[in-house]
Design an enzyme around this catalytic site. Sequence first.
Site, PDB file in Angstrom:
ATOM      1  N   MET A   9      13.655   5.022 -10.687  1.00  0.00           N
ATOM      2  CA  MET A   9      12.891   5.608  -9.495  1.00  0.00           C
ATOM      3  C   MET A   9      12.182   6.956  -9.899  1.00  0.00           C
ATOM      4  SD  MET A   9      15.242   4.833  -6.035  1.00  0.00           S
ATOM      5  CE  MET A   9      16.822   5.912  -6.828  1.00  0.00           C
ATOM      6  N   CYS A  11       9.848   8.550  -7.462  1.00  0.00           N
ATOM      7  CA  CYS A  11       9.396   9.475  -6.545  1.00  0.00           C
ATOM      8  C   CYS A  11      10.314   8.910  -5.011  1.00  0.00           C
ATOM      9  CB  CYS A  11       8.091   9.403  -6.267  1.00  0.00           C
ATOM     10  SG  CYS A  11       7.609   7.683  -5.645  1.00  0.00           S
ATOM     11  N   CYS A  14       9.712   5.240  -4.419  1.00  0.00           N
ATOM     12  CA  CYS A  14      10.345   4.330  -5.030  1.00  0.00           C
ATOM     13  C   CYS A  14      11.611   4.169  -4.014  1.00  0.00           C
ATOM     14  CB  CYS A  14      10.740   4.787  -6.542  1.00  0.00           C
ATOM     15  SG  CYS A  14       9.328   5.005  -7.567  1.00  0.00           S
ATOM     16  N   TYR A  62      13.317  -2.015 -10.546  1.00  0.00           N
ATOM     17  CA  TYR A  62      14.119  -1.058 -10.889  1.00  0.00           C
ATOM     18  C   TYR A  62      15.492  -1.554 -11.301  1.00  0.00           C
ATOM     19  CZ  TYR A  62      10.983   1.141  -7.774  1.00  0.00           C
ATOM     20  OH  TYR A  62       9.632   1.597  -7.417  1.00  0.00           O
ATOM     21  N   CYS A 136     -10.336  -2.249 -21.906  1.00  0.00           N
ATOM     22  CA  CYS A 136     -10.736  -1.427 -20.962  1.00  0.00           C
ATOM     23  C   CYS A 136     -11.304  -0.031 -21.027  1.00  0.00           C
ATOM     24  CB  CYS A 136      -9.710  -1.462 -19.431  1.00  0.00           C
ATOM     25  SG  CYS A 136     -10.212  -0.702 -18.230  1.00  0.00           S
ATOM     26  N   CYS A 558     -22.632   1.349  19.965  1.00  0.00           N
ATOM     27  CA  CYS A 558     -22.449   1.788  18.488  1.00  0.00           C
ATOM     28  C   CYS A 558     -21.032   1.691  17.923  1.00  0.00           C
ATOM     29  CB  CYS A 558     -23.045   3.271  18.359  1.00  0.00           C
ATOM     30  SG  CYS A 558     -24.586   3.183  18.188  1.00  0.00           S
ATOM     31  N   CYS A 559     -20.083   1.871  18.731  1.00  0.00           N
ATOM     32  CA  CYS A 559     -18.826   2.030  18.330  1.00  0.00           C
ATOM     33  C   CYS A 559     -17.726   1.845  19.502  1.00  0.00           C
ATOM     34  CB  CYS A 559     -18.298   3.743  17.934  1.00  0.00           C
ATOM     35  SG  CYS A 559     -18.573   4.810  18.913  1.00  0.00           S
TER      36      CYS A 559
END
Length: 561
Positions: A9, A11, A14, A62, A136, A558-559
């Site tokens: 772990m 944080c 986790c 883990y 990459c 519109c919304c």
Amino acid sequence: MTELAISGMTCESCAAHVRQALEKVPGVRSAQVSYPNGTARLTLATDTPVAELVSAVAAAGYRARVPEAASGPSRDGFLDRARSWLGSGQKERSGGDASHVAVIGSGGAAMAAALKAVERGARVTLIERGTIGGTCVNVGCVPSKILIRAAHVAHLRRRSPFDAGVSAAEPIILRDRLLAQQQARVDELRHGKYESILQGTPAITVVHGTARFTDAHSLTVTLRDGGERVVPFDRCLVATGASAAVPAIPGLADTPFWTSTEALASSETSPRLVVIGSSVVAVELAQAFARLGSQVTILARNKLFFREDPAIGEVLTAAFREEGIEVLEQTQASRVAHAGGEFVVMTNHGVLRADRLLVATGRTPNTGALNLEGAGVKVDGRGAIVVDGHMRTSAPNIYAAGDCTDQPQFVYVAAAAGTRAAINMAGGNAALDLRAMPAVVFTDPQIATVGLSEAEAHQGRIETDSRTLTLDNVPRALVNFDTRGFIKLVAEAGTGRLLGVQAVAAEAGEVIQTAAIAIRAGMSVHDLANQLFPYLTMVEALKLAAQTFTKDVKQLSCCAG
């Protein structure tokens, strides 16, 4: 109360993942996980197998073990049985007896696997024949996106929907300076995310050379500085990536053609560029070089993105032609020649001449020199290593991840696969679920997809109900004065369950992850239509598209919610 020691772990998030994994185990009545203490305290039903708890934690990425000083008498000896079951796992933590993992490659899959293997107690030998970091960061995602962004800026200075009020100007392209800026960022990321991490991890030994399997338990490495070294292993991960495929066009091999690697490293912008190919790399680089000043012609054997929803290729082709990029459909090169600094490309629709020729017809797995047959590792017809959902190959103790396998060739898939492979090499059971895998093409407009297209759903005998919303119905696109593209939702007929999304829009790549999460969560289009989306954003197009299943969005304010 039962206590487990949890490692791996980093944080509080986790700890939440571990708790959720434990709560899914039958017999777990409550679970409290502490990241600072590295513990899990559980209330269990009688005779709940500790092995199942350990397995659940391992599947989450883990490691769990029963502390040596676990207090209180064990019920029917289940703690003793758990310690016995975990014996081999504890051995991996004990200095010289630690499990030895060999990793071939140093890209996204390899690094993720190496770091996770170390986290779980293994010693790692990482073998790299070329530049640390793989495709990459060095010659793929990072440099190409820098080039594409620079070309986008050049395009906006030359032309935008606001030219009536913001004066345009023809930009001066200094390709050599752009290349220097690009390479500096590549070097920075390679050092920060790969080289320095390897240097700072004592449990990883880096060997520079070319590896091949001696048998199913050892590698022979031809060292870069001369000589050979034998590397025995308990587990091995193959993560050798892929290289640009070169089609068997007569005369091509005798010319100085570009692949994406040479194109991205070029310090020049050629006046005339012909691109052979019609998929991701071909279209991304074609548009970038066109915006940097090249006159670009694309040769598409079929149409652009002919394997995707037909509307995707149609919209992109129209956008390219509007920018002055020539797209020749149903066109194949039959012969290539090069003389006097000029390429001559013969096709079924005539002869083309160019200063540069870019070949972008896919990528081939780097597996030919590994002696995979000698290790019992099976490959498909393309030479890609065949793996299951747990990254296991046909050979026990040999795993594979990334572009050298038969999985989708995306770096985020590779990294996820590498992590799961390392978990499984240590006795876990982590699977890679690709059912909601997003994909993005960084053209302008962008292309983004996730889940099933209509055709794919029908192949799986799923009846669909689909809606397509053009961007002239999306407020963000309207205020941007750029309504090129659409959002298409594919739903299961009857239930409305969201199956897939295809999007062509200026910011489609920023939209698609929301769709991926919705699919992963099992949401219906009706659920999506009732969510709150910020206004004005491009992602609001998902909500509007979902509303079209029951409403005419042209008749909404519109919304409107």
